[in-house]
Design a protein around this motif. Sequence first.
Motif, PDB file in Angstrom:
ATOM      1  N   LEU A   1       0.925  -1.280   0.101  1.00 48.10           N
ATOM      2  CA  LEU A   1       0.078   0.009  -0.036  1.00 48.10           C
ATOM      3  C   LEU A   1       0.849   1.241   0.080  1.00 48.10           C
ATOM      4  CD1 LEU A   1      -2.682   1.430   0.202  1.00 48.10           C
ATOM      5  CD2 LEU A   1      -2.359   1.027   2.781  1.00 48.10           C
ATOM      6  N   VAL A   2       0.756   2.176  -1.027  1.00 45.77           N
ATOM      7  CA  VAL A   2       1.489   3.312  -1.036  1.00 45.77           C
ATOM      8  C   VAL A   2       0.241   4.301  -0.761  1.00 45.77           C
ATOM      9  CG1 VAL A   2       2.338   5.225  -2.494  1.00 45.77           C
ATOM     10  CG2 VAL A   2       3.120   2.748  -2.680  1.00 45.77           C
ATOM     11  N   LEU A   3       0.348   5.150   0.443  1.00 47.23           N
ATOM     12  CA  LEU A   3      -0.532   6.118   1.069  1.00 47.23           C
ATOM     13  C   LEU A   3       0.046   7.452   1.213  1.00 47.23           C
ATOM     14  CD1 LEU A   3      -3.458   6.087   2.506  1.00 47.23           C
ATOM     15  CD2 LEU A   3      -2.465   5.044   4.431  1.00 47.23           C
ATOM     16  N   SER A   4      -1.047   8.291   0.999  1.00 44.18           N
ATOM     17  CA  SER A   4      -0.778   9.756   1.195  1.00 44.18           C
ATOM     18  C   SER A   4      -0.576  10.104   2.936  1.00 44.18           C
ATOM     19  CB  SER A   4      -1.812  10.598   0.585  1.00 44.18           C
ATOM     20  OG  SER A   4      -1.628  11.849   1.104  1.00 44.18           O
ATOM     21  N   GLU A   5       0.242  10.749   3.270  1.00 47.41           N
ATOM     22  CA  GLU A   5       0.162  11.175   4.719  1.00 47.41           C
ATOM     23  C   GLU A   5      -0.786  11.997   4.872  1.00 47.41           C
ATOM     24  OE1 GLU A   5       3.620  14.334   5.229  1.00 47.41           O
ATOM     25  OE2 GLU A   5       4.294  13.034   3.610  1.00 47.41           O
ATOM     26  N   PHE A   6      -1.273  12.598   3.914  1.00 47.93           N
ATOM     27  CA  PHE A   6      -2.742  13.640   4.117  1.00 47.93           C
ATOM     28  C   PHE A   6      -4.007  13.012   4.203  1.00 47.93           C
ATOM     29  CE2 PHE A   6       0.513  16.469   2.030  1.00 47.93           C
ATOM     30  CZ  PHE A   6       1.402  16.869   3.142  1.00 47.93           C
ATOM     31  N   ALA A   7      -3.955  11.585   4.157  1.00 48.79           N
ATOM     32  CA  ALA A   7      -5.080  10.800   4.286  1.00 48.79           C
ATOM     33  C   ALA A   7      -5.299  10.378   5.785  1.00 48.79           C
ATOM     34  CB  ALA A   7      -5.207   9.568   3.530  1.00 48.79           C
ATOM     35  N   MET A  41       6.811  10.494  -4.794  1.00 46.25           N
ATOM     36  CA  MET A  41       5.982   9.488  -4.931  1.00 46.25           C
ATOM     37  C   MET A  41       6.503   8.340  -5.813  1.00 46.25           C
ATOM     38  SD  MET A  41       2.060  10.511  -5.468  1.00 46.25           S
ATOM     39  CE  MET A  41       2.322  11.975  -6.282  1.00 46.25           C
ATOM     40  N   LYS A  42       7.250   8.839  -6.788  1.00 44.68           N
ATOM     41  CA  LYS A  42       7.891   7.663  -7.885  1.00 44.68           C
ATOM     42  C   LYS A  42       8.748   6.646  -7.087  1.00 44.68           C
ATOM     43  CE  LYS A  42       9.643   9.429 -11.658  1.00 44.68           C
ATOM     44  NZ  LYS A  42      10.327  10.534 -12.595  1.00 44.68           N
ATOM     45  N   ALA A  43       9.769   7.207  -6.083  1.00 43.94           N
ATOM     46  CA  ALA A  43      10.709   6.586  -5.464  1.00 43.94           C
ATOM     47  C   ALA A  43       9.933   5.591  -4.310  1.00 43.94           C
ATOM     48  CB  ALA A  43      11.493   7.350  -4.446  1.00 43.94           C
TER      49      ALA A  43
END
Length: 481
Positions: A394-400, A420-422
């Motif tokens: 899971l790649v998840l935004s820290e702003f969620a 995000m790419k990394a």
Amino acid sequence: MTASGSADLVIVANRLPVDRVVDTDGTLRWRRSPGGLVSALEPVMRVHQGAWIGWPGGTDEELEPFVEDGLQLVPVTLSAREVEEFYEGFSNATLWPLYHDVVAKPLFKREWWEAYKRVNQRFAERAAEVAAPGAMVWVHDYQMQLVPQMLRDLRPDLKIGFFLHIPFPPAELFNQLPWRRQVLEGLLGADIVGFHLPGGAQNFVRLVRTRVGHKTHRDLITLPDGRPVRAGAYPISIDASDFEDLARSPEVTRRAEAIRKALGNPKRVLLGVDRLDYTKGIYPRLRAYAELVADGTFDVEATVFVQVATPSRERVDEYRRMRDEIDMLVGRVNGDLGRIGRPAISYLHSSYPREEMAALYRAADIMVVTPYRDGMNLVCKEYVACRYDNDGALVLSEFAGAAHELSQAWLVNPYDINGMKAAIVEAATADPKEITRRMKAMRKTVSEHDVDRWATGFLDELDAVKPMKPPIRRRPRRTAG
Ligand code: G6P
């Protein structure tokens, strides 16, 4: 039919928990909406003779209260103009962007505010009619912020709770709202005001202190008449075991295999699932992915990005604009980078039933959830619930909001394309043991904190609220005659 004054629990939300379905022969049916909220509330609704007040969708249609699948539903009608001014306007072109970090510019129109007050009053009146003496009323979300105080004015005997499903902004943004004080006072009609995160509750308490001038101590506000209002964090979740059962079913398992096959059995499937909303960060996510294909990190023969974008609020300008932008980006990326039968992005502008969503979650290797701001985000929790083999990244935004609980995800800043790419590359090349370690921890969180615990936790606290004694009236002093 709901008898007046008979419901011990009343839910007030902008929408009823059913969708209208018109059969081929023209008959109208209602179908339970898929959301977790209704399934979480269903058991307590039954115990408490619950009623749900909401807009059935559509315009100008007077519908009588009705019972659907054992739930008492009380429709509130909106005129075409109210849909424009209250729903599309004040709710979704003023409050929605204002509360989501001003990701888009909020529009402040005085006639929209008038419609918001009018519609909130109508909802409050319906709630006042159906609630039994001393009943609990639970008001939901940003469309209904004036209902708590309006309802208290009509029915001071009720226990009133409010829960905000979206972020509550800091004072620096909230103060732009010309009607900021009225909104705060509307919310203060509740006994408990709930948010997803402690930060939202703190923003609210601080605003009440500085803007309205009430006394506050930590999460407690004391009104001039002595009534306490508590602001707290109640992070919402999903029905995790239900999702897992669905994911384990033979139909979903077969469907997940069929999806991968239809995609050409690639080595890797990345997945995004969102309502088509400018807060969701779909554009930067697809750009990050496209750059990884363009620079050769990913090859379209081996990797595909599936993006589901559910149509939403399509008559609001900002949504139309963003749909065009994403259509253009997907077209350009696929035109530049795709090969025959191998688009870089498989883009689906559609909504799907839960079974299909579970199959997509099963078919994916990496789920990418990158909102600029999101109150919670339940899609990532659904994905976690479906990964019963403890695999899947899971790649998840820290702003969620979900990032506070799912800290083992690969957390990203959606404004930072290189970051995000990394993270996507890291997730794609991670050791399976590392993926399992992270997913196991996230699954523990999601299974322990499910939506049932959220709903009963909130309602138990509301139930424990002590009703205020009516103010003691002083006898008028007799004057000597
Ligand atoms: C968000 C809001 C809900 C809303 C949902 C769908 O999750 O918090 O209140 O119902 O979006 O949006 P819509 O405008 O279609 O009701």
